[in-house]
Design an enzyme around this catalytic site. Sequence first.
Site, PDB file in Angstrom:
ATOM      1  N   MET A 130       0.845  -1.200   0.000  1.00 38.15           N
ATOM      2  CA  MET A 130       0.000   0.000   0.000  1.00 38.15           C
ATOM      3  C   MET A 130       0.876   1.245   0.000  1.00 38.15           C
ATOM      4  SD  MET A 130      -2.799  -0.883   2.963  1.00 38.15           S
ATOM      5  CE  MET A 130      -2.051  -2.088   4.012  1.00 38.15           C
ATOM      6  N   SER A 137      -0.453   7.230   5.359  1.00 40.12           N
ATOM      7  CA  SER A 137      -1.776   7.361   5.977  1.00 40.12           C
ATOM      8  C   SER A 137      -2.832   7.733   4.943  1.00 40.12           C
ATOM      9  CB  SER A 137      -1.756   8.457   7.053  1.00 40.12           C
ATOM     10  OG  SER A 137      -0.772   8.192   8.011  1.00 40.12           O
ATOM     11  N   GLU A 249      -6.746  -6.351  10.300  1.00 39.14           N
ATOM     12  CA  GLU A 249      -5.313  -6.073  10.422  1.00 39.14           C
ATOM     13  C   GLU A 249      -5.046  -5.350  11.744  1.00 39.14           C
ATOM     14  OE1 GLU A 249      -3.589  -3.886   7.160  1.00 39.14           O
ATOM     15  OE2 GLU A 249      -1.718  -3.569   8.218  1.00 39.14           O
ATOM     16  N   ASN A 373      -1.410   5.487  15.231  1.00 34.96           N
ATOM     17  CA  ASN A 373      -2.337   5.626  16.353  1.00 34.96           C
ATOM     18  C   ASN A 373      -3.116   6.939  16.294  1.00 34.96           C
ATOM     19  OD1 ASN A 373      -1.502   3.134  17.103  1.00 34.96           O
ATOM     20  ND2 ASN A 373      -0.862   3.682  19.176  1.00 34.96           N
TER      21      ASN A 373
END
Length: 384
Positions: A130, A137, A249, A373
């Site tokens: 990805m 992000s 995931e 996070n």
Amino acid sequence: MILDDYRSPWLTEDLADLQQLARTFMQKEVVPNQARWAEQHMVDRDFWRAAGAAGLLCISIPEEYGGGGGTFAHEAVIAAEQARVADDAWANSVHSTIVAHYLAAFGTEEQKRRWLPGMASGDLVGAIAMTEPTTGSDLQRVRTRGLRDGDDYVINGSKTFISNGTHADLLVIVTRTSDEPGGRGLSLILAETRDLPGFQRGRVLEKIGMHGQDTRELSFVDMRVPAANLLGGVEGRGFQQLMEQLPQERLIIAVTAAATAEAAVREAVAYAKEREAFGQDLLSFQNTRFVLAECAADALAARTLVDSCITRHVAGELDAAGASLAKFWCTDIQNKVVDRCLQIFGGYGYMMEYPIARMFAAARVQKIYGGTNEIMKELVARAL
Ligand SMILES: Cc1cc2nc3c(=O)[nH]c(=O)nc-3n(C[C@H](O)[C@H](O)[C@H](O)COP(=O)(O)OP(=O)(O)OC[C@H]3O[C@@H](n4cnc5c(N)ncnc54)[C@H](O)[C@@H]3O)c2cc1C
């Protein structure tokens, strides 16, 4: 030991048997090799086949495709046993709980039959690409292009931080296949990398931890893959497919986080019982006792949160916000607990030959990959 007295409510007899099998496998096949894997920056190729022969790969994939016919709980048992021996080299979660599930959930019948049995045996190692040098992000900004040309896609672009980058035989690539804005132009395309012209492996990346993992840059230069490798056979569904699979995931990262926190407490308790200072063992100092009591509480709290998420996920009821909450909270707890437990080891805690040092170095990335996070908190906040 208080942590051993707690049994996960979802742990059936079948899963307890798997736990024993996985524990034995880790002791026999993983522990003796950890230092060597760290030096060579990858597990042995044969290790993937050994894991397949032991029934530990793709255990939550239906049996008709070569998998173990289990659920996410089976994957969680294996991940927790791996964490128990502080192994950070074997990226089975990428292979079994991520890549195999993209295929199982969205693959055409032909795609599932073609690739899943090889993934379950360990003949094919899976990876997912990805992240790109300029975007992580913000996945909608992916630049890797896949242009349709006859019966092929011609793919150009580069990816970075790809786990299983050396071993990967089967790569799921997040690719822009049209100029539709944002996520609508993205598709997932699979590449069989062996002897594939235009597929290039770049550097093996030097990380601050997880030295045994083959994390690499990958690039594609006019790389042709058959159009039949488009996941699910319909263009433009990539972003939606990612959003549907990412909760799983994130949950497996939380499972590892909670199990690592527990393992750190176990290591620290054992060390504190045996190490002496000022004529007494470390465990008799009030500070050590209080720190370990607090760490045991944190580890148990993380485990019970993860347990509730596992139960909900197996029932098909865990949403993206719930998985994101577990991911950020448990990985924060993991980092806090491992750091405090390492302190009990004094200078030995800083030496890589001690599992607590490996745990410390590996913990940091848990707050970064699988969605940072901060992004996890955004997703939770949207659900408030
Ligand atoms: C060891 C390792 C293994 C990995 N394995 C894989 C893999 O197998 N496959 C793969 O595709 N990727 C993999 N990754 C990549 C990982 O998923 C990304 O690093 C991660 O998603 C973050 O992207 P980024 O590094 O581009 O950071 P950025 O997106 O550039 O973020 C930088 C900082 O900005 C913050 N930020 C960004 N956007 C926001 C926002 N909206 N609100 C608040 N803060 C924000 C982030 O939280 C972070 O602190 C791996 C990474 C590592 C380190």
